[in-house]
Motif scaffolding. Sequence first.
Motif, PDB file in Angstrom:
ATOM      1  N   HIS A   1       0.630  -0.554  -0.003  1.00 42.97           N
ATOM      2  CA  HIS A   1       0.207  -0.666  -0.219  1.00 42.97           C
ATOM      3  C   HIS A   1       1.266   1.394   0.214  1.00 42.97           C
TER       4      HIS A   1
ATOM      5  N   HIS B   1       1.363   4.963  -2.261  1.00 42.79           N
ATOM      6  CA  HIS B   1       0.463   6.410  -2.823  1.00 42.79           C
ATOM      7  C   HIS B   1       2.078   6.698  -3.506  1.00 42.79           C
TER       8      HIS B   1
ATOM      9  N   GLU C   1      -6.749   2.269  -4.335  1.00 42.36           N
ATOM     10  CA  GLU C   1      -7.979   2.071  -3.713  1.00 42.36           C
ATOM     11  C   GLU C   1      -8.905   2.421  -4.098  1.00 42.36           C
TER      12      GLU C   1
ATOM     13  N   HIS D   1      -6.105  -0.733   6.451  1.00 44.99           N
ATOM     14  CA  HIS D   1      -5.276  -0.406   8.064  1.00 44.99           C
ATOM     15  C   HIS D   1      -6.012  -1.507   8.816  1.00 44.99           C
TER      16      HIS D   1
ATOM     17  N   ASP E   1       1.531   2.903   3.613  1.00 49.24           N
ATOM     18  CA  ASP E   1      -0.031   3.411   2.691  1.00 49.24           C
ATOM     19  C   ASP E   1       1.417   5.116   2.951  1.00 49.24           C
TER      20      ASP E   1
HETATM   21 ZN   LIG Z   1      -3.312   4.043   1.174  1.00 42.60          ZN
END
Ligand SMILES: [Zn+2]
Length: 285
Positions: free
Chosen positions: A9, A11, A122, A196, A248
């Motif tokens: 995960h 970005h 996502e 998460h 993340d």
């Molecule tokens: Zn994310």
Amino acid sequence: MVISAIDVHVHVHDARARKLRGPEAERQFQERAAYFKRDAKALSVDDQAQQYRERDMMAVLMNGTDETITGIPAIPNDFIAEAVGNHPDAFLGFGIVDPWQGAIARREIRRCKELGLHGIGEFNPARQHFFPNDTRFYPLWEEAEAQGLPVLFHSGYAAAGSGRPGGRGVKLKYTQPIYLDDVAADFPDLTIISAHPSWPWTAESLAIARHKANFYIDLSGWAPRYFPAELVQQVNTLLQDKALFGSDAPSLSLDRWLREFEELDIKPDVRRKVMLDNARKLFGV
Ligand SMILES: [Zn+2]
């Protein structure tokens, strides 16, 4: 090269990609940086690939969009595909569709497959204002299932809009994991990743992961130091084959995640599954 971990995960915060999204997206990016108390510097996709390569890791690039709600354009899926194409040793990539775009979204899922992407996400129901179990969206899950593409959903508390008046319109109710349980039940061949620790519905997401073979959780977007005790306990035991390492980044820095996860009381063989083996099986790499 031997890969030691897959961050499922991540970005993109490449300057070129950020520019494509315009000033409002940039303002919100700065706002989230302040929320996570981190800097908001850009990082080119090439440098980001290098960051993972240096650590013998791979990263799964996520995309995102809430264009029909906010009017903010997404990073084109072609941008993600190009990054993956340039760095196949460091990246896997997910494309995104706006669930409210109906047939266009469905076609885009097929196009993501053609672009060589590895999943769709996502999805962020809090920002996209939709319940994943609303059957109006079922054609999308049907298509992803048919294409063999896993789908990843943001779940639980949202950093987006946190502390702002009205949470800037972001609605938490849509992120309750139980709505994904319906999707997992109705599409048994669709792999679902709930992103998460899903606070304040952590137990709910753990129960679904235990119950549905096609439902996984990623541990991203939450400082491991603050993982709820029940999450650590379940990952260490019953859910050791269902939990995935995710940072993340850039919301939470890769190094901070790794450092704090290292400090948790996780058994060595479980640690290896979470960091690498589970993702490897899931993505077939
Ligand atoms: Zn994310």
